[in-house]
Motif scaffolding. Structure first.
Motif, PDB file in Angstrom:
ATOM      1  N   LYS A 152       0.815  -1.214   0.000  1.00 16.11           N
ATOM      2  CA  LYS A 152       0.000   0.000   0.000  1.00 16.11           C
ATOM      3  C   LYS A 152       0.850   1.266   0.000  1.00 16.11           C
ATOM      4  CE  LYS A 152      -3.953  -1.984   2.489  1.00 16.11           C
ATOM      5  NZ  LYS A 152      -4.579  -2.558   1.376  1.00 16.11           N
ATOM      6  N   ASP A 153       2.088   1.164   0.423  1.00 14.52           N
ATOM      7  CA  ASP A 153       2.928   2.351   0.518  1.00 14.52           C
ATOM      8  C   ASP A 153       3.929   2.457  -0.632  1.00 14.52           C
ATOM      9  OD1 ASP A 153       4.490   0.198   1.267  1.00 14.52           O
ATOM     10  OD2 ASP A 153       5.425   1.234   2.955  1.00 14.52           O
ATOM     11  N   HIS A 154       3.668   1.802  -1.759  1.00 21.16           N
ATOM     12  CA  HIS A 154       4.597   1.887  -2.892  1.00 21.16           C
ATOM     13  C   HIS A 154       4.782   3.345  -3.295  1.00 21.16           C
ATOM     14  CE1 HIS A 154       6.426   1.440  -6.821  1.00 21.16           C
ATOM     15  NE2 HIS A 154       6.787   0.224  -6.408  1.00 21.16           N
ATOM     16  N   ARG A 155       5.992   3.750  -3.598  1.00 22.48           N
ATOM     17  CA  ARG A 155       6.299   5.156  -3.861  1.00 22.48           C
ATOM     18  C   ARG A 155       5.541   5.721  -5.056  1.00 22.48           C
ATOM     19  NH1 ARG A 155      11.399   5.977  -7.222  1.00 22.48           N
ATOM     20  NH2 ARG A 155      11.635   3.983  -8.279  1.00 22.48           N
ATOM     21  N   TYR A 156       5.167   4.905  -6.032  1.00 26.18           N
ATOM     22  CA  TYR A 156       4.415   5.415  -7.186  1.00 26.18           C
ATOM     23  C   TYR A 156       3.007   5.836  -6.813  1.00 26.18           C
ATOM     24  CZ  TYR A 156       8.010   3.207 -10.132  1.00 26.18           C
ATOM     25  OH  TYR A 156       9.173   2.833 -10.721  1.00 26.18           O
ATOM     26  N   LYS A 157       2.521   5.381  -5.670  1.00 24.65           N
ATOM     27  CA  LYS A 157       1.167   5.718  -5.238  1.00 24.65           C
ATOM     28  C   LYS A 157       1.119   7.071  -4.532  1.00 24.65           C
ATOM     29  CE  LYS A 157      -0.502   1.004  -5.037  1.00 24.65           C
ATOM     30  NZ  LYS A 157      -1.248   0.006  -4.299  1.00 24.65           N
ATOM     31  N   ARG A 158       2.297   7.654  -4.277  1.00 26.24           N
ATOM     32  CA  ARG A 158       2.345   8.977  -3.657  1.00 26.24           C
ATOM     33  C   ARG A 158       2.511  10.035  -4.751  1.00 26.24           C
ATOM     34  NH1 ARG A 158       5.798   5.974  -0.282  1.00 26.24           N
ATOM     35  NH2 ARG A 158       7.647   7.003  -1.115  1.00 26.24           N
ATOM     36  N   ILE A 159       1.980  11.206  -4.512  1.00 25.06           N
ATOM     37  CA  ILE A 159       2.119  12.290  -5.483  1.00 25.06           C
ATOM     38  C   ILE A 159       3.594  12.634  -5.633  1.00 25.06           C
ATOM     39  CG2 ILE A 159       1.609  14.713  -5.959  1.00 25.06           C
ATOM     40  CD1 ILE A 159      -1.032  14.319  -4.437  1.00 25.06           C
ATOM     41  N   HIS A 160       4.015  12.735  -6.890  1.00 23.77           N
ATOM     42  CA  HIS A 160       5.400  13.098  -7.205  1.00 23.77           C
ATOM     43  C   HIS A 160       5.418  13.771  -8.566  1.00 23.77           C
ATOM     44  CE1 HIS A 160       4.757   9.080  -8.938  1.00 23.77           C
ATOM     45  NE2 HIS A 160       5.697   9.398  -9.843  1.00 23.77           N
ATOM     46  N   GLY A 161       6.533  14.356  -8.927  1.00 22.23           N
ATOM     47  CA  GLY A 161       6.609  15.071 -10.187  1.00 22.23           C
ATOM     48  C   GLY A 161       7.790  14.648 -11.031  1.00 22.23           C
ATOM     49  N   HIS A 162       7.717  15.005 -12.293  1.00 20.71           N
ATOM     50  CA  HIS A 162       8.769  14.700 -13.257  1.00 20.71           C
ATOM     51  C   HIS A 162       8.923  15.870 -14.220  1.00 20.71           C
ATOM     52  CE1 HIS A 162       8.878  10.394 -12.294  1.00 20.71           C
ATOM     53  NE2 HIS A 162       7.550  10.393 -12.348  1.00 20.71           N
ATOM     54  N   SER A 163      10.079  15.937 -14.811  1.00 21.46           N
ATOM     55  CA  SER A 163      10.295  16.748 -15.999  1.00 21.46           C
ATOM     56  C   SER A 163      10.183  15.792 -17.173  1.00 21.46           C
ATOM     57  CB  SER A 163      11.672  17.398 -15.978  1.00 21.46           C
ATOM     58  OG  SER A 163      11.737  18.365 -14.966  1.00 21.46           O
ATOM     59  N   PHE A 164       9.333  16.123 -18.118  1.00 25.62           N
ATOM     60  CA  PHE A 164       9.071  15.268 -19.275  1.00 25.62           C
ATOM     61  C   PHE A 164       9.570  15.944 -20.545  1.00 25.62           C
ATOM     62  CE2 PHE A 164       5.737  14.255 -16.223  1.00 25.62           C
ATOM     63  CZ  PHE A 164       5.568  12.873 -16.326  1.00 25.62           C
ATOM     64  N   THR A 165       9.934  15.138 -21.520  1.00 31.39           N
ATOM     65  CA  THR A 165      10.190  15.614 -22.869  1.00 31.39           C
ATOM     66  C   THR A 165       9.201  14.915 -23.787  1.00 31.39           C
ATOM     67  OG1 THR A 165      12.542  15.943 -22.429  1.00 31.39           O
ATOM     68  CG2 THR A 165      11.883  15.809 -24.737  1.00 31.39           C
ATOM     69  N   LEU A 166       8.497  15.703 -24.569  1.00 29.76           N
ATOM     70  CA  LEU A 166       7.543  15.191 -25.549  1.00 29.76           C
ATOM     71  C   LEU A 166       8.133  15.438 -26.927  1.00 29.76           C
ATOM     72  CD1 LEU A 166       4.806  14.401 -26.847  1.00 29.76           C
ATOM     73  CD2 LEU A 166       3.993  16.701 -26.265  1.00 29.76           C
ATOM     74  N   THR A 167       8.294  14.376 -27.697  1.00 27.78           N
ATOM     75  CA  THR A 167       8.821  14.484 -29.059  1.00 27.78           C
ATOM     76  C   THR A 167       7.820  13.854 -30.009  1.00 27.78           C
ATOM     77  OG1 THR A 167      11.089  14.330 -28.246  1.00 27.78           O
ATOM     78  CG2 THR A 167      10.751  13.921 -30.600  1.00 27.78           C
ATOM     79  N   ILE A 168       7.516  14.584 -31.077  1.00 35.21           N
ATOM     80  CA  ILE A 168       6.627  14.023 -32.093  1.00 35.21           C
ATOM     81  C   ILE A 168       7.371  13.915 -33.417  1.00 35.21           C
ATOM     82  CG2 ILE A 168       4.529  14.859 -30.983  1.00 35.21           C
ATOM     83  CD1 ILE A 168       4.422  16.977 -33.297  1.00 35.21           C
ATOM     84  N   THR A 169       6.924  12.979 -34.236  1.00 35.77           N
ATOM     85  CA  THR A 169       7.495  12.751 -35.554  1.00 35.77           C
ATOM     86  C   THR A 169       6.386  12.857 -36.580  1.00 35.77           C
ATOM     87  OG1 THR A 169       9.116  11.237 -34.593  1.00 35.77           O
ATOM     88  CG2 THR A 169       8.785  11.106 -36.982  1.00 35.77           C
ATOM     89  N   GLU A 190       6.579  10.369 -28.556  1.00 32.64           N
ATOM     90  CA  GLU A 190       7.451   9.832 -27.512  1.00 32.64           C
ATOM     91  C   GLU A 190       7.375  10.730 -26.285  1.00 32.64           C
ATOM     92  OE1 GLU A 190      11.935   8.139 -26.739  1.00 32.64           O
ATOM     93  OE2 GLU A 190      11.643   9.554 -28.377  1.00 32.64           O
ATOM     94  N   ILE A 191       7.166  10.107 -25.141  1.00 34.43           N
ATOM     95  CA  ILE A 191       7.205  10.795 -23.857  1.00 34.43           C
ATOM     96  C   ILE A 191       8.385  10.209 -23.090  1.00 34.43           C
ATOM     97  CG2 ILE A 191       6.042  11.167 -21.646  1.00 34.43           C
ATOM     98  CD1 ILE A 191       4.631  12.654 -23.775  1.00 34.43           C
ATOM     99  N   ALA A 192       9.260  11.096 -22.623  1.00 32.35           N
ATOM    100  CA  ALA A 192      10.450  10.646 -21.900  1.00 32.35           C
ATOM    101  C   ALA A 192      10.563  11.354 -20.558  1.00 32.35           C
ATOM    102  CB  ALA A 192      11.701  10.911 -22.735  1.00 32.35           C
ATOM    103  N   ARG A 193      11.157  10.644 -19.618  1.00 31.98           N
ATOM    104  CA  ARG A 193      11.568  11.227 -18.340  1.00 31.98           C
ATOM    105  C   ARG A 193      13.085  11.080 -18.318  1.00 31.98           C
ATOM    106  NH1 ARG A 193       6.707   8.243 -15.532  1.00 31.98           N
ATOM    107  NH2 ARG A 193       8.139   6.509 -15.615  1.00 31.98           N
ATOM    108  N   PRO A 194      13.795  12.045 -18.891  1.00 35.57           N
ATOM    109  CA  PRO A 194      15.245  11.910 -19.052  1.00 35.57           C
ATOM    110  C   PRO A 194      15.996  11.647 -17.751  1.00 35.57           C
ATOM    111  CG  PRO A 194      14.435  13.738 -20.349  1.00 35.57           C
ATOM    112  CD  PRO A 194      13.293  13.271 -19.503  1.00 35.57           C
ATOM    113  N   SER A 195      15.547  12.244 -16.643  1.00 35.07           N
ATOM    114  CA  SER A 195      16.277  12.040 -15.383  1.00 35.07           C
ATOM    115  C   SER A 195      16.209  10.598 -14.911  1.00 35.07           C
ATOM    116  CB  SER A 195      15.749  12.976 -14.295  1.00 35.07           C
ATOM    117  OG  SER A 195      14.407  12.655 -13.985  1.00 35.07           O
TER     118      SER A 195
END
Length: 122
Positions: free
Chosen positions: A24-41, A108-113
């Motif tokens: 129940k306490d998995h870290r993905y279940k908590r609010i968190h943030g990312h920097s995303f890169t969106l690339t289209i072709t 494409e959606i990326a989380r480079p970090s």
């Protein structure tokens, strides 16, 4: 010929069912943030007069609309992104952009970090 355009955005989310039946306490279940890169072709033949596959101003405008909906927002609250996995974000972006960019062939959606990405071939 193929052209590409990228934008970045920052957003928060959580994955309510990241691990069904898991801890129940998995870290993905908590609010968190990312920097995303969106690339289209976009694929197509260059126009005989302009030499462009598509005018990058049109591409930039379409991407700007999508970026504005995602950047500094809580993804779970965006219609269609209740479970904002990379896969679901790719599909959401493709659905939003296909009407404006008929030559769209990849999102494409990326989380480079994190070194993670999802590529949707359309």
């Amino acid at each position: 010929m193929r052209i590409r355009k990228s934008v970045t955005f920052d957003a928060a989310h959580y994955l309510p069912d990241a691990l069904p039946g898991g801890p129940k306490d998995h870290r993905y279940k908590r609010i968190h943030g990312h920097s995303f890169t969106l690339t289209i072709t976009i694929d197509g033949e260059p126009d005989g007069e302009t030499g462009w596959v598509q005018d990058f101003e049109e591409v930039t405008a379409a991407l700007g609309t999508v970026r504005a909906q995602l950047d500094h927002h809580f993804l779970n609250e965006i219609e269609g992104l209740a479970v904002p996995t990379l896969e679901n974000i790719c599909q959401w972006v493709a659905d939003a952009l296909t009407p404006r960019l008929p030559g769209l062939t990849e999102v494409e959606i990326a989380r480079p970090s994190n070194g993670e990405s999802c590529l949707l071939a359309i």
